[in-house]
Write an enzyme that holds these catalytic residues in place. Structure first.
Site, short mmCIF file in Angstrom:
data_model
loop_
_atom_site.label_atom_id
_atom_site.label_comp_id
_atom_site.label_asym_id
_atom_site.label_seq_id
_atom_site.Cartn_x
_atom_site.Cartn_y
_atom_site.Cartn_z
N SER A 283 0.85 -1.18 0.00
CA SER A 283 0.00 0.00 0.00
C SER A 283 0.88 1.23 0.00
O SER A 283 2.11 1.12 0.01
CB SER A 283 -0.90 0.01 1.23
OG SER A 283 -0.11 0.34 2.35
N LYS A 284 0.24 2.38 0.03
CA LYS A 284 0.99 3.64 -0.05
C LYS A 284 2.06 3.75 1.04
O LYS A 284 3.08 4.40 0.85
CB LYS A 284 0.03 4.83 0.06
CG LYS A 284 -0.88 4.90 -1.15
CD LYS A 284 -1.48 6.27 -1.32
CE LYS A 284 -2.28 6.35 -2.60
NZ LYS A 284 -3.70 6.19 -2.42
N ARG A 285 1.80 3.09 2.17
CA ARG A 285 2.78 3.14 3.26
C ARG A 285 4.15 2.60 2.83
O ARG A 285 5.17 2.94 3.39
CB ARG A 285 2.30 2.29 4.44
CG ARG A 285 1.30 2.96 5.33
CD ARG A 285 0.96 2.08 6.50
NE ARG A 285 0.46 0.77 6.07
CZ ARG A 285 1.07 -0.38 6.34
NH1 ARG A 285 2.16 -0.42 7.06
NH2 ARG A 285 0.54 -1.52 5.91
N HIS A 286 4.14 1.69 1.86
CA HIS A 286 5.39 1.03 1.47
C HIS A 286 6.13 1.78 0.37
O HIS A 286 7.13 1.33 -0.14
CB HIS A 286 5.11 -0.39 0.99
CG HIS A 286 4.45 -1.24 2.03
ND1 HIS A 286 3.12 -1.53 1.99
CD2 HIS A 286 4.95 -1.82 3.14
CE1 HIS A 286 2.82 -2.28 3.04
NE2 HIS A 286 3.90 -2.46 3.76
#
Ligand code: GLU
Length: 487
Positions: free
Chosen positions: A253-256
């Site tokens: 996800s965007k966190r990665h």
């Protein structure tokens, strides 16, 4: 073997995603390897979420990566149109057949009724599913519902007590009980087909031989198989490729990091590096080699070596690979890519003179070996533009206090002043002469000059930095950082 015909069938509901493009790539590689056909079909029946803008983004991203399609939107082909909203008549034809043969029926249940049913099932601890209230309506009952103003959906009649086995090239045989499925909607009340239905009609009519797609669609496959069978259509071979997880093993996800292809393009990743990286997300080559061009991938790719377990997206690895590709790429290309970042940061003027270009190219050549992506150029070039240089830390400050420093700087400054031209070769010579004449070790000369000129203990080669700074700036910095009067 029958001719390979594969497709990438994105829903244009957002920019092209890392997961999506990996599916596209695997399909493309199989097609190229076998002399088959790669098709781009746009699945845009979700009118609310689909947009032409997303479609354009998807096509641009694919083209940027060098994943061109042989048939599909924009390029056409014998099985078009290739946008689902332009194929509604075809879907209608097969719906009529399914209705005639009793494999499908109209359902008039309202949202509220369905919700009530769902809650009742949940309360009993059962899986929510459609229980078939409208399965056997008489024409009179249907007429009555219509008179009430209800708009029907069309549902597929799922046979009872069947074991549906998906024979998957990656996952092996995966069995599903038909009783767990429930009659599902194939045409919505607005007349548009659902994904599970349209995908079957399209894959069958476009003579798709292999459906290679994300694992999340595995649970849709039994529904699709039921439709193939009800219509007597030839089934393709399925290959469901694993999810992509972040390094912490949760869904990517965007966190990665960035999740869309265009973000990587904007940061200055090279398309060939991203392709190389994506290919290794789930596929493993036979040997130890990790660097593959598209041509090599086309030759070596095989579905047999696509792993069943999830692929892990490792940004450090992407940066390493991309850095490798950047180092292998001619400086002219990296300079062209770097210029917009340098302009944006105010390091270069909006309109470049030939001299500006020349200077940009020298700067890029000096830092090319350090870039994980071209956009990072701005973090490496302050040393060339800073008005004032300060030692970056105590260690660097200590270098400037070493006892040989005044001698080194004075002699080197004199040499610079007297030099006709500062270019890599002549600068190397001046540095060497300085250490020889003062009988000092290389480090005792290079390090103070480096810190005096850049404030840093590491960075591009001095013989690259000095010609870029030019005589005036070199002398000015040497004097400013050491406090020596060098006139
Ligand atoms: N439109 C679907 C998606 O984007 C396609 C899935 C498939 O390949 O069948 O997920």
């Amino acid at each position: 073997m029958e001719k390979v015909r594969v497709r990438f069938a994105p829903s244009p509901t957002g920019p092209l995603h890392i997961g999506g493009v990996r599916s596209a790539l695997f399909n493309y590689l199989l097609a190229k390897q076998t002399g088959g056909t790669f098709i781009l079909r746009i699945e845009d029946t979700d009118l609310e979420r689909s947009s032409r803008e997303s479609e354009e983004n998807i096509k641009d991203s694919l083209r940027w990566l060098g994943i061109d399609w042989d048939e599909g939107v924009d390029v056409g082909g014998p099985y078009g149109p290739y946008r689902q909203t332009e194929r509604l008549e075809l879907y209608q034809e097969y719906v009529d057949r399914l209705l005639e043969t009793g494999h499908a029926y109209r359902c008039y249940c309202t949202e509220d009724e369905l919700e009530e049913q769902r809650q009742a099932l949940l309360a009993k601890g059962e899986m929510p599913r459609y229980l078939g209230n409208c399965r056997d309506l008489t024409p009179e009952q249907e007429e009555a519902y219509r008179k009430e103003g209800r708009k029907p959906v069309i549902r597929f009649r799922v046979p009872e007590g069947e074991n549906i086995v998906v024979d998957d090239l990656v996952r092996g045989q995966v069995a599903f009980e038909s009783d767990g499925i429930g009659d599902f909607i194939i045409v919505k009340s607005d007349g548009l087909p659902t994904y599970n239905y349209a995908v079957v009609i399209d894959d069958a009519l476009m003579k798709i031989s292999h459906v290679i797609r994300a694992e999340e669609h595995l649970s849709n496959t039994p529904r699709q198989l039921l439709i193939y069978r009800a219509l007597g259509l030839a089934e393709p071979v399925f290959a469901h490729i694993s999810l992509i997880l972040g390094k912490d093993r949760t869904k990517m996800s965007k966190r990665h990091g960035s999740t869309s292809v265009v973000q990587y393009k904007e940061q200055g990743y090279l398309p060939e590096a991203l392709v190389n990286f994506l290919a290794l997300l789930g596929w493993s080559p036979e040997g130890e080699e990790e660097i593959f061009s598209m041509e090599e991938l086309c030759r070596q790719f095989s579905l047999d070596r696509v792993a069943k377990n999830p692929a892990v997206f490792d940004l450090d690895k992407l940066n390493w690979l991309n850095g490798y590709y950047i180092r292998q790429t001619p400086v002219e290309r990296i300079t062209e890519m770097a210029i917009p970042y340098l302009i944006k940061e105010g390091y270069l003027p909006e309109t470049l003179t030939p001299e500006d270009r020349e200077q940009a190219s020298k700067i890029v050549a000096a830092v090319q070996g350090y870039l994980p992506y071209v956009g990072a150029v701005v973090d490496h070039v302050q040393i060339f533009f800073a008005d004032e240089i300060k030692p970056e830390n105590e260690e660097a400050a200590a270098v400037l206090k070493e006892e040989q420093v005044p001698q080194v700087v004075e002699l080197f400054a004199a040499k610079v002043k007297g030099a006709e031209e500062l270019e890599t070769g002549s600068v190397k010579k001046l540095l060497k002469e300085t250490s020889k004449e003062l009988k000092l070790k290389g480090r005792q000369v290079f390090m103070p000059i480096r810190v005096a000129l850049t404030g840093q203990m590491h960075g591009p080669e001095l013989h690259d930095i000095i010609p870029i700074l030019g005589k005036e700036k070199v002398l000015q910095r040497l004097s400013q950082t050491t406090g020596l009067s060098l006139s």
